[in-house]
Scaffold this active site. Structure first.
Site, PDB file in Angstrom:
ATOM      1  N   PRO A   1       0.817  -1.215   0.000  1.00 39.16           N
ATOM      2  CA  PRO A   1       0.000   0.000   0.000  1.00 39.16           C
ATOM      3  C   PRO A   1       0.856   1.273   0.000  1.00 39.16           C
ATOM      4  O   PRO A   1       0.373   2.339  -0.365  1.00 39.16           O
ATOM      5  CB  PRO A   1      -0.812  -0.093   1.300  1.00 39.16           C
ATOM      6  CG  PRO A   1      -0.713  -1.512   1.742  1.00 39.16           C
ATOM      7  CD  PRO A   1       0.564  -2.052   1.183  1.00 39.16           C
TER       8      PRO A   1
ATOM      9  N   ARG B   1      -0.314  -9.858 -20.930  1.00 39.03           N
ATOM     10  CA  ARG B   1      -1.006  -9.590 -22.191  1.00 39.03           C
ATOM     11  C   ARG B   1      -0.189  -8.716 -23.127  1.00 39.03           C
ATOM     12  O   ARG B   1      -0.472  -8.648 -24.316  1.00 39.03           O
ATOM     13  CB  ARG B   1      -2.383  -8.962 -21.926  1.00 39.03           C
ATOM     14  CG  ARG B   1      -2.332  -7.622 -21.248  1.00 39.03           C
ATOM     15  CD  ARG B   1      -3.714  -7.081 -20.950  1.00 39.03           C
ATOM     16  NE  ARG B   1      -4.417  -6.667 -22.147  1.00 39.03           N
ATOM     17  CZ  ARG B   1      -4.161  -5.554 -22.826  1.00 39.03           C
ATOM     18  NH1 ARG B   1      -3.188  -4.753 -22.433  1.00 39.03           N
ATOM     19  NH2 ARG B   1      -4.848  -5.244 -23.895  1.00 39.03           N
TER      20      ARG B   1
ATOM     21  N   ASP C   1      -6.601  -0.326 -27.354  1.00 40.48           N
ATOM     22  CA  ASP C   1      -7.052  -0.350 -25.973  1.00 40.48           C
ATOM     23  C   ASP C   1      -7.202   1.030 -25.356  1.00 40.48           C
ATOM     24  O   ASP C   1      -6.460   1.944 -25.656  1.00 40.48           O
ATOM     25  CB  ASP C   1      -6.075  -1.133 -25.105  1.00 40.48           C
ATOM     26  CG  ASP C   1      -6.438  -2.586 -25.063  1.00 40.48           C
ATOM     27  OD1 ASP C   1      -7.292  -2.985 -25.871  1.00 40.48           O
ATOM     28  OD2 ASP C   1      -5.870  -3.295 -24.246  1.00 40.48           O
TER      29      ASP C   1
ATOM     30  N   GLU D   1       0.480  -7.321   8.396  1.00 43.68           N
ATOM     31  CA  GLU D   1       0.674  -5.868   8.272  1.00 43.68           C
ATOM     32  C   GLU D   1       1.828  -5.516   7.338  1.00 43.68           C
ATOM     33  O   GLU D   1       2.076  -4.340   7.070  1.00 43.68           O
ATOM     34  CB  GLU D   1       0.893  -5.241   9.643  1.00 43.68           C
ATOM     35  CG  GLU D   1      -0.348  -5.247  10.529  1.00 43.68           C
ATOM     36  CD  GLU D   1      -1.534  -4.524   9.897  1.00 43.68           C
ATOM     37  OE1 GLU D   1      -1.357  -3.387   9.451  1.00 43.68           O
ATOM     38  OE2 GLU D   1      -2.622  -5.133   9.837  1.00 43.68           O
TER      39      GLU D   1
HETATM   40  C1  9D3 Z   1      -3.159  -0.823  10.221  1.00 42.40           C
HETATM   41  C2  9D3 Z   1      -3.178  -0.526   8.775  1.00 42.40           C
HETATM   42  N1  9D3 Z   1      -3.007  -1.742   7.992  1.00 42.40           N
HETATM   43  C3  9D3 Z   1      -4.266  -2.474   7.800  1.00 42.40           C
HETATM   44  C4  9D3 Z   1      -5.484  -1.678   7.478  1.00 42.40           C
HETATM   45  C5  9D3 Z   1      -2.362  -1.341   6.755  1.00 42.40           C
HETATM   46  C6  9D3 Z   1      -2.350  -2.390   5.696  1.00 42.40           C
HETATM   47  C7  9D3 Z   1      -1.452  -3.439   5.757  1.00 42.40           C
HETATM   48  C8  9D3 Z   1      -1.446  -4.402   4.766  1.00 42.40           C
HETATM   49  C9  9D3 Z   1      -3.229  -2.318   4.648  1.00 42.40           C
HETATM   50  C10 9D3 Z   1      -3.224  -3.293   3.657  1.00 42.40           C
HETATM   51  C11 9D3 Z   1      -2.340  -4.336   3.727  1.00 42.40           C
HETATM   52  C12 9D3 Z   1      -2.322  -5.366   2.658  1.00 42.40           C
HETATM   53  N2  9D3 Z   1      -2.285  -4.764   1.334  1.00 42.40           N
HETATM   54  C13 9D3 Z   1      -1.399  -5.121   0.399  1.00 42.40           C
HETATM   55  O1  9D3 Z   1      -0.601  -6.004   0.629  1.00 42.40           O
HETATM   56  C14 9D3 Z   1      -1.384  -4.405  -0.853  1.00 42.40           C
HETATM   57  C15 9D3 Z   1      -2.241  -3.385  -1.388  1.00 42.40           C
HETATM   58  C16 9D3 Z   1      -3.406  -2.724  -0.860  1.00 42.40           C
HETATM   59  O2  9D3 Z   1      -3.900  -2.986   0.235  1.00 42.40           O
HETATM   60  N3  9D3 Z   1      -3.987  -1.764  -1.632  1.00 42.40           N
HETATM   61  C17 9D3 Z   1      -3.523  -1.410  -2.855  1.00 42.40           C
HETATM   62  N4  9D3 Z   1      -2.447  -1.976  -3.385  1.00 42.40           N
HETATM   63  C18 9D3 Z   1      -1.825  -2.961  -2.648  1.00 42.40           C
HETATM   64  S1  9D3 Z   1      -0.458  -3.770  -3.124  1.00 42.40           S
HETATM   65  C19 9D3 Z   1      -0.378  -4.688  -1.766  1.00 42.40           C
END
Ligand code: 9D3
Length: 257
Positions: A93, A158, A173, A120
Site C-alpha cells: 500500500p 497480455r 485499448d 501488516e
Molecule cells: C493498520 C493498517 N493496515 C491495515 C489496514 C495497513 C495495511 C497493511 C497491509 C493495509 C493493507 C495491507 C495489505 N495490502 C497489500 O498487501 C497491498 C495493497 C493494498 O492494500 N492496496 C492497494 N495496493 C496494494 S499492493 C499490496
C-alpha cells in the site's frame, strides 16, 4: 519473460496465470511463472511465518528469516537467466500507484521477482536491502499482495509480444492513447437494433471511425477529466470534442426545463 512470485498463497497466483489471454501467453511460452512459498523455508514444529512487531501494537508481520531464505532461493533459481540480478518488486500500500506506463516498462524486462506481503507487511530492513520498487494498485485496502501481483501479472502478460491476437489488438485499448473506450453494441435476438446509434448501422466506415473517436473524447471529458488533461489531441480531436460538448450541454439544458 519470467516472473517469480514469493507468496504464502501460490495456488491463487498460478490459477490467475492459467486463464484467458495470459494463460494462452504461457502456453505459447511467452511468459513463465514460478512461485516460492516462505512456508517452505520456515523452521520449527509449527513452521511459523508471522511474528509480532517490535514496539508492540496489534497485528503481525511476516517473519523475516523464512522470507529472506525464500527470496534468496528465488534469486538463485533464476541466476544465469541474465547477468543482472532480477529486480524485486514489493506489492504494498506504500508503493507508487501502478499505471499503464509502468506496466509497459516492466513488460520489457526479461525477469521480475514479485513479493506479496501478508499481515501488516514486512520488516523495513528487508525493504531497504532487497526491494527495488514498491507498487500499489490503488487507494483501497486489500488483505494482502496476491491480488495486486495478479493484476501486475495480467497486465504484463497480455503485453508480451505474440500474446494478443489481432482481434484484441493492444493498440486500440483504452489507456494506450490515454482515452476511455467508446460504447460498443452487438447483435441481439430480443433487442433487435433498438437503441443502437444509426451511424453504426450505416456502413459508412469513415463516419463510424469519427463517431467512435468522438465518443472516446466525450466520455473521457465527462468521466475522467484527469486523463483528458494529459492526452495529446490534434485539431480534428478538438473539433470532435467541441461538437460533443455543445450537444451534451444542449441536452442538459433541455433536461433542466
Ligand atoms: C493498520 C493498517 N493496515 C491495515 C489496514 C495497513 C495495511 C497493511 C497491509 C493495509 C493493507 C495491507 C495489505 N495490502 C497489500 O498487501 C497491498 C495493497 C493494498 O492494500 N492496496 C492497494 N495496493 C496494494 S499492493 C499490496
Amino acid at each position: 519473460m519470467r516472473l517469480d512470485a514469493i507468496t504464502l498463497f501460490p495456488d491463487f497466483l498460478r490459477q490467475c496465470a492459467d486463464v484467458g489471454v495470459v494463460g494462452r501467453a504461457r502456453e505459447r511460452g511467452l511468459l513463465q511463472l514460478e512461485t516460492w512459498n516462505p512456508r517452505d523455508y520456515a523452521t520449527g514444529k509449527y513452521r511459523r511465518v508471522d511474528d509480532r512487531p517490535f514496539g508492540g501494537g496489534p497485528g503481525m508481520l511476516m517473519l523475516i528469516d523464512p522470507l529472506r531464505a525464500c527470496i534468496d532461493a528465488a534469486r538463485a533459481a533464476a541466476a544465469g537467466v541474465d547477468a543482472e540480478p532480477a529486480p524485486l518488486i514489493y506489492l504494498s500500500p506504500q508503493g507508487e500507484r501502478l499505471t499503464q506506463a509502468t506496466v509497459r516498462r516492466l513488460a520489457t524486462m526479461p525477469r521480475l521477482l514479485l513479493l506479496c506481503g501478508r499481515y501488516e507487511g514486512i520488516d523495513e530492513r528487508l525493504i531497504a536491502r532487497e526491494v527495488h520498487k514498491e507498487i500499489s494498485i490503488g487507494d483501497y485496502v486489500l488483505s494482502g499482495g496476491e491480488l495486486a501481483a495478479a493484476v501486475l501479472l495480467d497486465a504484463i502478460g497480455r503485453l508480451q509480444e505474440g500474446a494478443l491476437n489481432d482481434a484484441d489488438s493492444a493498440a486500440q485499448d483504452s489507456f494506450e492513447d490515454g482515452l476511455l473506450d467508446c460504447p460498443h453494441y452487438t447483435r441481439s435476438d430480443t433487442e433487435g437494433t433498438a437503441g443502437i446509434p444509426d451511424v453504426l448501422l450505416s456502413g459508412d466506415h469513415a463516419a463510424i471511425r469519427r463517431w467512435r473517436r468522438q465518443q472516446s473524447l466525450g466520455r473521457t471529458w465527462l468521466r475522467r477529466p484527469d486523463l483528458l488533461a494529459r492526452a495529446q489531441l490534434d485539431n480534428d480531436d478538438r473539433a470532435l470534442l467541441d461538437a460533443f460538448r455543445h450537444e451534451w450541454l444542449a441536452s442538459q439544458a433541455k433536461n433542466e426545463s
